[in-house]
Structure formats: C-alpha cells, structure tokens
Design a protein around this motif. Sequence first.
Motif, PDB file in Angstrom:
ATOM      1  N   LEU A 140       0.769  -1.325   0.120  1.00 21.70           N
ATOM      2  CA  LEU A 140      -0.298  -0.085   0.286  1.00 21.70           C
ATOM      3  C   LEU A 140       0.600   0.903   0.197  1.00 21.70           C
ATOM      4  N   ALA A 141       1.961   1.403   0.993  1.00 23.31           N
ATOM      5  CA  ALA A 141       2.982   2.905   0.482  1.00 23.31           C
ATOM      6  C   ALA A 141       3.443   2.588  -0.478  1.00 23.31           C
ATOM      7  N   GLY A 142       4.122   1.514  -1.873  1.00 19.90           N
ATOM      8  CA  GLY A 142       4.095   2.007  -2.676  1.00 19.90           C
ATOM      9  C   GLY A 142       3.215   2.436  -3.517  1.00 19.90           C
ATOM     10  N   MET A 143       1.445   1.990  -2.822  1.00 23.64           N
ATOM     11  CA  MET A 143       1.487   2.174  -4.406  1.00 23.64           C
ATOM     12  C   MET A 143       0.379   3.776  -3.575  1.00 23.64           C
ATOM     13  N   ASP A 144       1.254   4.527  -2.858  1.00 24.79           N
ATOM     14  CA  ASP A 144       0.855   5.740  -2.631  1.00 24.79           C
ATOM     15  C   ASP A 144       0.022   6.062  -2.288  1.00 24.79           C
ATOM     16  N   CYS A 145      -0.918   5.020  -0.746  1.00 27.13           N
ATOM     17  CA  CYS A 145      -1.701   4.845  -0.404  1.00 27.13           C
ATOM     18  C   CYS A 145      -1.390   6.375   1.102  1.00 27.13           C
ATOM     19  N   ASP A 146      -2.103   7.294   1.220  1.00 21.72           N
ATOM     20  CA  ASP A 146      -1.693   7.694   2.504  1.00 21.72           C
ATOM     21  C   ASP A 146      -1.998   7.479   3.816  1.00 21.72           C
ATOM     22  N   GLN A 147      -2.693   6.792   4.313  1.00 17.56           N
ATOM     23  CA  GLN A 147      -3.019   6.239   5.447  1.00 17.56           C
ATOM     24  C   GLN A 147      -3.699   4.636   5.819  1.00 17.56           C
ATOM     25  N   GLY A 148      -3.003   3.816   7.026  1.00 20.24           N
ATOM     26  CA  GLY A 148      -3.734   2.641   6.888  1.00 20.24           C
ATOM     27  C   GLY A 148      -4.792   2.891   8.803  1.00 20.24           C
ATOM     28  N   GLN A 149      -5.114   1.609   8.733  1.00 22.43           N
ATOM     29  CA  GLN A 149      -5.388   1.352   9.971  1.00 22.43           C
ATOM     30  C   GLN A 149      -5.564  -1.050   9.566  1.00 22.43           C
ATOM     31  N   GLY A 150      -5.602  -1.173  11.055  1.00 23.13           N
ATOM     32  CA  GLY A 150      -4.945  -2.676  10.853  1.00 23.13           C
ATOM     33  C   GLY A 150      -4.715  -3.128  11.771  1.00 23.13           C
ATOM     34  N   TYR A 151      -5.060  -4.733  12.437  1.00 26.54           N
ATOM     35  CA  TYR A 151      -4.755  -5.779  13.276  1.00 26.54           C
ATOM     36  C   TYR A 151      -3.172  -5.612  13.384  1.00 26.54           C
ATOM     37  N   PHE A 152      -2.516  -5.395  12.048  1.00 26.72           N
ATOM     38  CA  PHE A 152      -1.396  -5.033  12.461  1.00 26.72           C
ATOM     39  C   PHE A 152      -0.468  -4.596  13.302  1.00 26.72           C
ATOM     40  N   MET A 153      -1.090  -2.854  12.748  1.00 30.31           N
ATOM     41  CA  MET A 153      -0.588  -1.792  13.698  1.00 30.31           C
ATOM     42  C   MET A 153      -1.226  -2.181  15.133  1.00 30.31           C
ATOM     43  N   SER A 154      -2.736  -2.211  14.789  1.00 36.88           N
ATOM     44  CA  SER A 154      -3.176  -2.705  17.098  1.00 36.88           C
ATOM     45  C   SER A 154      -4.571  -2.743  16.157  1.00 36.88           C
ATOM     46  N   ARG A 155      -4.807  -3.987  17.119  1.00 37.20           N
ATOM     47  CA  ARG A 155      -6.655  -4.144  17.382  1.00 37.20           C
ATOM     48  C   ARG A 155      -7.353  -2.803  18.200  1.00 37.20           C
ATOM     49  N   PRO A 156      -8.580  -2.534  18.042  1.00 40.78           N
ATOM     50  CA  PRO A 156      -9.070  -1.970  18.531  1.00 40.78           C
ATOM     51  C   PRO A 156      -9.530  -2.136  20.013  1.00 40.78           C
ATOM     52  N   ILE A 157      -8.256  -1.015  20.334  1.00 37.23           N
ATOM     53  CA  ILE A 157      -8.403  -1.132  22.098  1.00 37.23           C
ATOM     54  C   ILE A 157      -9.484   0.158  23.216  1.00 37.23           C
ATOM     55  N   PRO A 158      -9.102  -0.383  24.219  1.00 35.20           N
ATOM     56  CA  PRO A 158      -9.875   0.341  25.182  1.00 35.20           C
ATOM     57  C   PRO A 158      -9.727   2.189  25.124  1.00 35.20           C
ATOM     58  N   ALA A 159     -10.524   3.220  25.147  1.00 34.70           N
ATOM     59  CA  ALA A 159      -9.999   4.308  24.644  1.00 34.70           C
ATOM     60  C   ALA A 159      -8.895   4.339  25.659  1.00 34.70           C
ATOM     61  N   ALA A 160      -8.988   4.266  26.969  1.00 35.74           N
ATOM     62  CA  ALA A 160      -8.172   4.449  27.748  1.00 35.74           C
ATOM     63  C   ALA A 160      -7.215   3.648  27.507  1.00 35.74           C
ATOM     64  N   GLN A 161      -6.795   2.847  26.900  1.00 33.70           N
ATOM     65  CA  GLN A 161      -5.030   2.576  26.511  1.00 33.70           C
ATOM     66  C   GLN A 161      -4.334   3.101  25.545  1.00 33.70           C
TER      67      GLN A 161
END
Length: 288
Positions: free
Chosen positions: A247-268
Amino acid sequence: YCAKVRNDGAVIYDAAQDKSSEQSLSLLTELRHAIERDEFRLFVQPKIALQTGQVVGMEALVRWQHPQRGNVFPDQFIPFAEQTGFIRVLTRWVMERSVQLCQQLEQAGQQLKISVNLSTRDLMDQDLPAKFGEMLQRHGQSPKSFCLEITESAIMDDPVRAQNTLAALSAMGFELSIDDFGTGYSSLAYLKSLPVNELKIDKSFVLNMETDTGDYRIVQSTISLARAMDLRVVAEGIENEKVWSLLAGMDCDQGQGYFMSRPIPAAQMRDWLAGWRPPSIGQALSTE
Ligand code: C2E
Ligand code: MG
Ligand code: MG
Ligand code: MG
C-alpha cells in the motif's frame, strides 16, 4: 410483525415471526438500558501514515459489554439500532466520549484526529450538527479535530437529505470520509458533489490483496480515483507488513489494521501511543 397477509386477504398469525419480534423488543429495551447502565465502551483503533509510520489519528468503535451475553460486537447491534432509531442516542454517546478523549489527549500534548462513524438515520437527524456543536463547545474542542465517516449506502439511502446534513457538518469544520468505499452503489458524479475529504477502502479488498489479483486491482484503482479527485485515501484491514508495504508503494496515505493495532479501550490509547514503534518501512518496501 407477527401477522402475514395471504393472497386472499386473510391475515394469518405467525408464531415464528412473533417470537422474533418479542426478541427484537427485548433487544431494544436492553439497548436503551445499556446507556443508563453504562454498558457501552469506547474503543479506538489508530490510523497510521503509511509512508512515515506516524500516528495521525484514530477511529472510534463502539463495544457493548452486556452483563449476560458478554462483549457484543457492533455488527450484531448497529443494524438493529439503525432500524429502530436508537442509533441517534448511540451516535451522540460515541461523539460525546470521543470529544472527551480528544480533550484528554490534547491535555497530554497529543493532537490527534478522531474519526466517528455515522449511520443513515444520523444523516436524517436535523439536530445532529447543532448537538455536535454544543458538545464541542462544552469541552472546548474544534470540529477540525474530528472526521465523520459515512458509508456510501447510508448516503445513497436519501441523497438529498444526506447532502444537506453533510454540507452543514462540513461548513462547521468537520472532515468527512466515505467509509467501506467500493462496497456500495454510489455514483461518482454524486460523490464528486459532496464536501468529502477522504475515501476509506473497505477491508474486504485489502485483506487478501497480496494474493488476489482482483482485489489488488480494485485497491490500485481506488487509490488512483482518490488521487484524481484530490482526496486522502485510507486502507482498512492491514493485517501484515507485506500489505502495508504494498500500500505504501501504491501511494496510499493512511492505514488501519490488526498489524498496527486491534481496536483498544480508549483509556489505553495514551500507553499505546507511548509504546508505538513504526516498522522500518524502507526495508519493507525494498523487499517488493
Ligand atoms: P468500519 O467503520 O468499517 O470499521 C472497521 C472495522 O474493521 C472495525 O470492526 C474494526 O475492528 C475492523 N478491523 C480493523 N482492522 C482490521 C483488520 O486488520 N482485520 C480485520 N479483519 N478487521 C479489522 P468493528 O469495530 O467490529 O465495527 C464494525 C462496523 O460497525 C464498523 O465498520 C462500523 O460500520 C460499525 N460501527 C462500529 N462502531 C460504530 C459506531 O460508533 N457508530 C456507528 N454508526 N457504527 C459503528
Ligand atoms: Mg468506519
Ligand atoms: Mg470502514
Ligand atoms: Mg468496513
């Protein structure tokens, strides 16, 4: 709910349907109580700039901690909340908590944008912009710190009303994003007329893009489309480093996903931010 009309006009009682309508009724009652009993939880998932690895924001995702059923995921109750109109109450709850979180992060020296999901009914809620404005004012926050995500299908349900609400929100300073892009039936001509800032590529195309040529091409063309329309493009569902580097090579700006983080409680979130180390993307890119 429990009555079926036969061809000859007779009305037949349908016990199976009745049972399900009873269940719906109890679910609605439980949803209403969930607000009072404080059973909803705000989770957040970080949004990362794919070229640099910097955290740029986060998406607010609601969870329902049901005393008997355990953790109920949004896919199990959002559609129902939408059908019954309860979603308006829920959206306000999510926004309120997101505004509080934004204020807390700001006090800790972090300026991060928070994305909040809106549904069809929210777009038909004439009071929504004013309600959001009032919440922001109460916490000394600016609409510029928030991005509102709307799916294509929510917009196409009632394009005229959607356009009015979105124009009002955009005029206030909110950023707008088209969520789950590629899964709905919106017309590009129509999307072009909306004050949108971002396209989010649905995770169904991203999850297998390393191996599925069709998915890969859909992602590729969505990125070019976003570029041509001068929109920021975000990929959801990045589960490994290979997909990030593609995706970075395809010039995509931003990403979300389990590789970076699963959704976590806001307090964390503050601890997560302190511990975040971007992978060495340069290295990842060179392995292509
Ligand atoms: P969405 O807005 O498209 O959110 C992205 C969903 O993808 C989230 O599911 C997230 O947990 C999941 N996800 C993120 N990264 C990955 C990944 O790498 N792999 C996989 N397999 N999944 C990933 P979640 O939290 O279960 O939410 C599902 C949907 O429910 C959301 O889709 C959104 O449409 C809706 N939703 C969640 N919270 C809210 C809310 O507060 N309000 C409204 N209106 N809808 C919400
Ligand atoms: Mg979303
Ligand atoms: Mg999405
Ligand atoms: Mg999605």
